[in-house]
Design a protein around this motif. Structure first.
Motif, PDB file in Angstrom:
ATOM      1  N   UNK A  90      -6.648  -3.090  25.381  1.00  0.00           N
ATOM      2  CA  UNK A  90      -6.061  -4.222  24.656  1.00  0.00           C
ATOM      3  C   UNK A  90      -6.448  -4.196  23.187  1.00  0.00           C
ATOM      4  N   UNK A  91      -7.706  -3.851  22.905  1.00  0.00           N
ATOM      5  CA  UNK A  91      -8.151  -3.755  21.513  1.00  0.00           C
ATOM      6  C   UNK A  91      -7.329  -2.707  20.764  1.00  0.00           C
ATOM      7  N   UNK A  92      -7.114  -1.571  21.402  1.00  0.00           N
ATOM      8  CA  UNK A  92      -6.332  -0.524  20.740  1.00  0.00           C
ATOM      9  C   UNK A  92      -4.910  -0.994  20.475  1.00  0.00           C
ATOM     10  N   UNK A  93      -4.314  -1.710  21.415  1.00  0.00           N
ATOM     11  CA  UNK A  93      -2.953  -2.201  21.215  1.00  0.00           C
ATOM     12  C   UNK A  93      -2.904  -3.231  20.092  1.00  0.00           C
ATOM     13  N   UNK A  94      -3.896  -4.093  20.017  1.00  0.00           N
ATOM     14  CA  UNK A  94      -3.959  -5.071  18.928  1.00  0.00           C
ATOM     15  C   UNK A  94      -4.040  -4.352  17.581  1.00  0.00           C
ATOM     16  N   UNK A  95      -4.849  -3.316  17.513  1.00  0.00           N
ATOM     17  CA  UNK A  95      -4.962  -2.562  16.257  1.00  0.00           C
ATOM     18  C   UNK A  95      -3.658  -1.874  15.901  1.00  0.00           C
ATOM     19  N   UNK A  96      -3.018  -1.258  16.867  1.00  0.00           N
ATOM     20  CA  UNK A  96      -1.757  -0.565  16.612  1.00  0.00           C
ATOM     21  C   UNK A  96      -0.666  -1.518  16.157  1.00  0.00           C
ATOM     22  N   UNK A  97      -0.649  -2.732  16.698  1.00  0.00           N
ATOM     23  CA  UNK A  97       0.396  -3.683  16.334  1.00  0.00           C
ATOM     24  C   UNK A  97       0.062  -4.425  15.038  1.00  0.00           C
TER      25      UNK A  97
END
Length: 302
Positions: free
Chosen positions: A152-159
């Motif tokens: 989830x952290x990675x997705x937040x960063x990517x978005x």
């Protein structure tokens, strides 16, 4: 308009499923929800409600839901099960938004992966009940939540802006060691829990490990992580790397607070309030270390 039809480029900023802003919002909601389920799971364990629903997928042999005849523990356990559907709804919304906004392939793939993890989490929860709260299975339940938080952290960063901080190779290796050592420390923490008194039900067997030994191993691993974090902070300050300094400071703050809570609960007989705070701390620490891990690299991609 079909629900999965890509949104037009001029979609309203307030759209729930049609903008990059919405995708980031759902990604953050995913992160918060997966941190929160750790806390509610701890409440189930601390109140002795782990077998409030004594089978799965039903709550009992006769009903799928909690019932007064089963006692108040069934409502606690069933409430935690129900929250899985909240996580599922958020994960579905994230996938739908990723599709409609034409998100990058890596973002859509990760959103699908998080979505797939939610029902798998439910299955592990069911196995946990069917094995009468076997401490090693209970540990898997938590560890999957940790993995989902990392994703989830990675997705937040990517978005967000998606821009990673470029750092020297040696510093990146230190970041990697900090991350994986933290994951190992969290696993040791589940071993400590499996050896301790808060089993979720007074009839449940423990893992047979010596709690003092595994607690000290857990603590020393955390101290090693803290030492490496401080070393990385010193380097960031020396280099004048303000962005790296900020990332490391947030992680160090989370580590120190979590460590203080850990010692306080250990020396005070594991009071419920402190244990719950420690569970909240897991989400914060994993988020901070994942943010550092995913937010840095040695060079930009081609």
């Amino acid at each position: 308009m079909d629900f999965l039809t890509p949104a037009p480029a001029d979609s309203e900023p307030g759209g729930l499923f049609g903008t990059r802003r919405a995708l980031r919002g759902w990604s953050i909601a995913n992160l918060v929800a997966n941190c929160g389920i750790i806390v509610t799971g701890a409440v189930v364990r601390l109140t002795g409600s782990g077998l409030g629903c004594d089978t799965w997928p039903k709550c009992s042999a006769d009903t799928y839901t909690a019932h007064p005849a089963l006692g108040w523990h069934s409502y606690v356990e069933f409430g935690n099960r129900t929250l899985t559907f909240v996580l599922l709804a958020i994960a579905i919304a994230t996938v739908v938004t990723a599709i409609r906004t034409g998100a990058a392939h890596r973002e859509r793939r990760l959103a699908w992966l998080i979505l797939a993890g939610i029902p798998f989490q439910g299955v592990i929860g069911g196995i946990t009940v069917l094995t009468h709260l076997n401490p090693w299975v209970v540990a898997l339940h938590l560890l999957l939540s940790v993995l989902l938080i990392v994703w989830c952290v990675q997705l937040v960063q990517w978005t967000g802006d998606g821009e990673q901080l470029v750092i020297p190779l040696v510093q990146r290796r230190v970041v990697q060691v900090i991350f994986w050592l933290m994951m190992f420390a969290i696993w040791l923490g589940t071993v400590v829990t499996g050896a301790g008194p808060n089993a979720g039900d007074e009839r449940v067997a423990r893992n047979g490990m010596d709690i003092e030994f595994v607690a000290k191993a857990h603590a020393w691993t955390i101290w090693a992580v803290v030492a490496l974090t401080v070393a990385l902070l010193v380097v960031a300050l020396k280099d004048g790397n303000t962005r790296l300094r900020t990332l490391v400071l947030w992680l160090l703050a989370a580590e120190l607070v979590q460590g203080a809570i850990g010692y306080a609960q250990y020396f005070n007989g594991l009071p419920m309030g402190l244990v719950i705070c420690h569970m909240i701390g897991i989400g914060l620490v994993v988020t901070a270390v994942s943010w550092l891990y995913h937010g840095t690299r040695t060079r930009l991609s081609a």
